[in-house]
Design a protein around this motif. Structure first.
Motif, short mmCIF file in Angstrom:
data_model
loop_
_atom_site.label_atom_id
_atom_site.label_comp_id
_atom_site.label_asym_id
_atom_site.label_seq_id
_atom_site.Cartn_x
_atom_site.Cartn_y
_atom_site.Cartn_z
N CYS A 117 -2.48 9.04 29.21
CA CYS A 117 -1.34 8.86 28.31
C CYS A 117 -1.68 9.29 26.88
N LEU A 118 -2.90 8.96 26.44
CA LEU A 118 -3.32 9.36 25.09
C LEU A 118 -3.43 10.88 24.99
N LYS A 119 -3.98 11.50 26.04
CA LYS A 119 -4.11 12.96 26.03
C LYS A 119 -2.74 13.62 26.02
N PHE A 120 -1.77 13.02 26.71
CA PHE A 120 -0.40 13.53 26.69
C PHE A 120 0.15 13.52 25.27
N SER A 121 -0.07 12.41 24.56
CA SER A 121 0.42 12.30 23.19
C SER A 121 -0.31 13.30 22.28
N TYR A 122 -1.61 13.45 22.49
CA TYR A 122 -2.40 14.39 21.70
C TYR A 122 -1.92 15.82 21.89
N ASP A 123 -1.66 16.20 23.12
CA ASP A 123 -1.27 17.59 23.40
C ASP A 123 0.09 17.96 22.84
N ARG A 124 0.90 16.97 22.55
CA ARG A 124 2.22 17.25 21.99
C ARG A 124 2.17 17.45 20.47
N LEU A 125 0.99 17.24 19.89
CA LEU A 125 0.83 17.49 18.45
C LEU A 125 0.72 18.99 18.19
N LYS A 126 1.05 19.37 16.95
CA LYS A 126 0.78 20.73 16.53
C LYS A 126 -0.73 20.95 16.49
N GLN A 127 -1.14 22.21 16.60
CA GLN A 127 -2.57 22.50 16.64
C GLN A 127 -3.28 22.01 15.38
N THR A 128 -2.65 22.17 14.22
CA THR A 128 -3.26 21.68 12.97
C THR A 128 -3.47 20.18 13.02
N ASP A 129 -2.46 19.46 13.50
CA ASP A 129 -2.57 18.00 13.60
C ASP A 129 -3.65 17.60 14.60
N GLN A 130 -3.78 18.37 15.68
CA GLN A 130 -4.82 18.09 16.67
C GLN A 130 -6.21 18.19 16.05
N GLU A 131 -6.45 19.27 15.30
CA GLU A 131 -7.77 19.46 14.70
C GLU A 131 -8.06 18.38 13.66
N CYS A 132 -7.04 17.98 12.92
CA CYS A 132 -7.21 16.91 11.93
C CYS A 132 -7.52 15.59 12.63
N PHE A 133 -6.86 15.35 13.76
CA PHE A 133 -7.13 14.13 14.54
C PHE A 133 -8.56 14.13 15.06
N LEU A 134 -9.00 15.24 15.62
CA LEU A 134 -10.34 15.31 16.19
C LEU A 134 -11.41 15.13 15.12
N TYR A 135 -11.12 15.56 13.89
CA TYR A 135 -12.08 15.40 12.82
C TYR A 135 -12.38 13.91 12.59
#
Length: 972
Positions: free
Chosen positions: A375-393
């Motif tokens: 479920c968390l990965k589903f939410s993560y994948d729906r983010l924009k790529q920029t938001d994804q990289e900021c989250f992973l940081y």
């Protein structure tokens, strides 16, 4: 010749008093200088240690002890003086070394004395009276009522002393315990509630330290763990009945080894731990309380509360909602995350597509706990790529780390994760939008409390749930190596390093050495290396050869004295962070660092800036704040750094002409020598969105103090003479104005206040000539929100007498008024003032003040009404001549020396059928020292009404009136 007479006479007098000392200073001058340098280094190191200890001990409701703050001031004074002595030694200013030796020795002894005073007993913190220790912030709970009640009954009863709350990650264990904690606050059974987060990387010393901090005690890091355990056991034993909650325990441990007192029926103590492992509960002998998943009905209620009410009226979405909730299997974290992801979506086609995607993530997953990751990965994948990289940081930070939002966004900018825009301000705004999006999607949590940074400035923080962080680490497992705050004493082993690594985070460890020869291969993909907050004393010359494409290097808060020359070969390096490296005195050549955009030397020991710093033409961020040993900037350097967007130089003065070419500058913190340079700079009318400017003499100690990092657009005058007629020009968009120890100023109009069109805050301190803050009505004051006046011995009025026009609207935005130690003022302000937004009024130690609110200046017939509809706090302290708050016939009458009335206009002061103040009444509490709550209150009905609000010495009120110590300085 005259210059020689003074030193020669000093020598003669000196010899006559004590010839042996004279000879010793002359003969052993080198030893005295060595001893001086060692004392200087020891005192600075002690200062850094105490700063770190303060940071470690700080939590909500705490503030540094007054003796600690005074000690820091002494340290600052002695180190500043020592710097002047050091300058004299280097210049050989004295004729004979004996005189200079005496000066060196005196400074050495003074520094040693101050260092010895830094041995504080107990905690460095005390309760902060401005904060209120209340409930832990907790989201509205859905379900688990039976579990909460079971835990509560065990705690309130005598049969069970140790309770283990277990359940899978994300099921709500911590939230449940916060709710129970808040419920216990209302009970009198326990004297203390102690909450400690343990986390995955268990460390006995850190757990001991965290518990001790909450007990206001102190344990030495140098002591043996067993000794520390014994001392902690004694501390806990002296607390009486308490509840110790250990959140997020991953493995079993011995309570005795930590020093935790075992609960018995006699001591009345209770222990609670939360864990994902039943084995931990069983092996430690705790009573297990299992947290179940939510029922379908509970899960739907939780989902609807988070997804937004705007989708409820659409019956076509009901079936989709049920499918999504069913896929979450009753796991609260999964439900909340998915709801945040789908908030505001009303198109059935989007819901249908989302369900198909979600099922793809969790298909063939039978382990309920693994479904959370799906479920968390589903939410993560729906983010924009920029938001994804900021989250992973964010996963690069340690577990359970309070991430300071401002610093996080700065790191995103440094990493290039936010798209380039026309201005730094726009990029920061974009960063805050990304941060808000991550919080709304429940991938980041808003922190329960703000945090102090290492300079003790409050910062907004965010938090990453450990399950969410685990997902981030899983996604980046091949790209990132994260071993932050894992008690490492050396670099990870060779087999843990992969050629595919892009980012390495080893922050907050105890790594002290790096081997001279490392068998690592080269890492062509590695761009980010985070080694901050370690104990590195030396970095081998060959180390950086393994990372040829390194772009971000953070070596902040390490004690090394130099950097290897090989750092200059990192031609792709864009950011070099050396914050708090106080032993670092020089930088290697940056000639080859053509790509360098950011250089942060805040709080370092750097003595000079390399002459070739102008070579990196892309430099956009230069922070030299707090570099105490840096005496000057190479002439013409700043004008060549024309791409700079951020410039902070606090410990050395700046020539305004050097600023002229910096047309891209957006953030500036620096110092000017005189008002002429300030005016010259202000005339340039640069479009900065944030600045802090200090105007002071070249030898002012303020130069060596770290400026506030939470400033807006601020100018501060310190120890400057400003006379009427001086052409002072303020920046047209100034928002914060501070004056301290300024001579000649009789009113703020003397400093060009009419140019300030957006002034928000004004503070004036120790300006002896000031007679009126404002000599006339200023329309610009309609924006003023805070007015703080301290130690103004000649202040007669706030607004000059004889102002004929009405003051209505002049202070319409004012929220805070503080008047302290103004000995001449008799009447604070007139009833002509309209203060519809005033929230906090503080008046203290004004020996001649007779009245707070004087009658209107123009003649009026009948009584007048003065309304403060938003007043939250009224503090009156040490006012021996105060006769009344206001001349209107009053409602409240007390006895406090000459004070007879507090006639606040409270038209809504009524009590409902349950005996509580009506909701429309803004006054929530009156806080009065018990000795002043006498029998001289008029009106039986009024007495009963006010007693409902009275809370002597209470810490629970949100808004209050403080009236105490008006004569003998016993402030409530």
């Amino acid at each position: 010749m005259a210059e020689l007479v003074g030193p020669i006479l000093d020598v003669i007098k000196f010899i006559s008093r004590n010839a042996s000392k004279y000879l010793k200073y002359q003969r052993e001058f080198t030893e005295y200088v060595d001893d001086f340098k060692q004392a200087q280094a020891d005192l600075h190191a002690k200062e850094v240690d105490i700063q770190q200890q303060l940071k470690d001990e700080h939590h909500f409701g705490k503030m540094p002890k007054l003796e600690v703050e005074r000690w820091f001031k002494k340290v600052e004074e002695k180190l500043t003086h020592a710097q002047h002595v050091e300058d004299k030694v280097s210049k050989g200013k004295y004729l004979f070394r004996s005189c200079l030796g005496k000066l060196v020795d005196e400074s050495t002894q003074a520094m040693k004395e101050v260092r010895a005073e830094g041995r504080f007993s107990g905690s460095l913190m005390v309760n902060d009276p401005s904060t209120i220790a209340v409930n832990l912030p907790t989201p509205e709970l859905t379900g688990a009522a039976d579990v909460r009640e079971e835990i509560y009954q065990y705690l309130m009863g005598d049969e069970v002393g140790m309770i283990g709350v277990c359940g899978m990650g994300g099921i709500g264990k911590t939230t449940i315990m916060k709710d129970v904690h808040n419920r216990l606050l209302k009970e009198s059974k326990f004297r203390k509630l102690i909450w400690v987060t343990v986390s995955q990387n268990f460390d006995i010393q850190r757990l001991q330290k965290n518990i001790t901090c909450q007990l206001k005690g102190n344990l030495s890091d140098d002591e043996d763990t067993i000794i520390r355990a014994g001392k902690l056991w004694e501390m806990l034993k002296g607390q009486g009945s308490y509840v110790l909650i250990l959140d997020d325990v991953w493995k079993s441990f011995s309570l005795e080894e930590v020093g935790i007192l075992k609960p018995t029926s006699n001591n009345g103590c209770k222990l609670v731990l939360t864990t994902r492992s039943e084995r931990v509960v069983r092996s430690m002998g705790f009573k297990k309380v299992q947290v179940p998943c939510l029922s379908m009905e509970e899960a739907m209620d939780l989902f609807l509360s988070k997804v937004g009410l705007d989708i409820l009226p659409d019956p076509t979405l009901e079936s989709f909602l049920k499918i999504v909730v069913r896929e979450c299997d009753g796991l609260p974290l999964a439900i909340v995350t998915l709801a945040g992801c789908m908030r505001g979506v009303t198109d059935p086609h989007v819901w249908e597509n989302a369900i198909d995607e979600l099922r793809g993530y969790i298909r063939n997953i039978h382990d309920v706990e693994d479904k959370v990751y799906g479920c968390l990965k589903f939410s993560y994948d729906r983010l924009k790529q920029t938001d994804q990289e900021c989250f992973l940081y964010c996963a690069l930070y340690p577990e359970d780390y309070a991430i300071i939002k401002e610093e996080l966004i700065e790191h995103w900018l440094t990493e290039g994760l936010i798209d380039e825009m026309e201005s730094r301000k726009s990029m920061e705004s974009s960063g805050y939008s990304i941060l808000q999006n991550l919080e709304e999607n429940c991938l980041l949590e808003r922190a329960e409390r703000d945090s102090y940074n290492y300079r003790f400035i409050y910062k907004k923080t965010a938090h990453m749930h450990d399950v969410v962080r685990d997902m981030g680490l899983h996604i980046t497992r091949k790209r990132f190596m994260v071993k932050a705050r894992m008690q490492l004493k050396e670099l990870p082993k060779e087999e843990e390093w992969s050629e595919d690594l892009e980012k390495v985070s080893l922050m907050h460890n105890f790594i002290s050495t790096i081997p001279q020869t490392i068998k690592f291969p080269k890492f062509p993909k590695l761009t980010t290396m985070l080694l901050s907050h370690n104990s590195l004393k030396e970095i081998p010359e060959s180390f950086f050869q393994h990372f040829p494409n390194l772009m971000i290097l953070d070596l902040s808060h390490n004690p090394f004295e130099s950097l290897p020359e090989s750092i200059s070969t990192l031609e792709k390096l864009t950011a070099l962070l050396l914050i708090g490296c106080y032993n670092l005195e020089s930088l290697p050549s940056v000639l080859k660092l053509q790509a360098l955009k950011k250089l942060d030397l805040e709080g370092s020991g750097v003595k000079e800036i390399p002459q070739d710093l102008e070579i990196p033409v892309n430099l956009r961020y230069l922070n030299l704040k707090g570099t105490l040993h840096l005496k000057e900037i190479p002439k013409g350097l700043l004008s060549k750094l024309w791409r700079l967007q951020f410039l902070a130089i606090r410990s050395t003065l700046i020539n305004a002409d050097d600023m002229r070419e910096l047309n891209k500058l957006e953030v500036f913190e620096g110092c000017f020598f005189n008002v002429g340079d300030l005016s010259k700079y202000a005339a340039q009318r640069k479009m900065l969105y944030k600045y802090s400017i200090l105007v002071c003499p070249w030898n002012n100690p303020m130069l060596y103090q770290h400026g506030r990092s939470n400033f807006r657009k601020r100018v501060e005058f310190d120890s400057i003479e400003i006379n009427p007629g001086d052409a002072v020009v303020l920046p047209y968009d100034i928002q914060q104005l501070n004056l301290k120890l300024c001579k000649g100023v009789r009113s703020l109009e003397d400093i060009g206040l009419r140019d300030a069109t957006d002034l928000k805050e004004c503070e004036v301190d120790c300006c002896d000539k000031l007679e009126a803050v404002f000599s006339s009505k200023c329309h610009q004051l309609q924006t003023l929100e805070s007015l703080i006046l301290i130690n103004l011995r000649n202040l007669n009025v706030i607004v000059g007498a004889g102002v004929e026009e009405s003051l209505v609207g002049t202070f319409s935005s004012l929220k805070v008024i503080t008047l302290v130690k103004c000995e001449k003022i008799k009447k604070m302000f007139s009833a002509d003032w309209v203060l519809p937004n005033l929230e906090n009024l503080t008046v203290s130690t004004c020996s001649k003040l007779e009245e707070i609110i004087a009658e209107p200046q123009k003649e009026e017939t009948g009584a007048f009404k003065f309304s403060l509809p938003k007043l939250k706090r009224l503090t009156l302290c040490s006012l021996p001549e105060l006769k009344s708050i206001c001349s209107e016939n009053g409602c409240i009458e007390i006895v406090c020396e000459k004070v007879k009335r507090i006639p606040l206009y409270l038209p809504q002061l009524q009590i409902d059928d349950e005996g509580k103040p009506t909701p429309s009444n803004p006054l929530k509490e009156i806080r009065v020292h018990s000795t002043y709550w006498g029998n001289q209150w008029s009106g039986i009905t009024l007495i009963s009404m006010l007693r409902k609000l009275l809370n002597p010495w209470s810490e629970t009120g949100l808004t209050e009136v403080w009236i105490g110590g008006l004569y003998n300085d016993n402030s409530v």
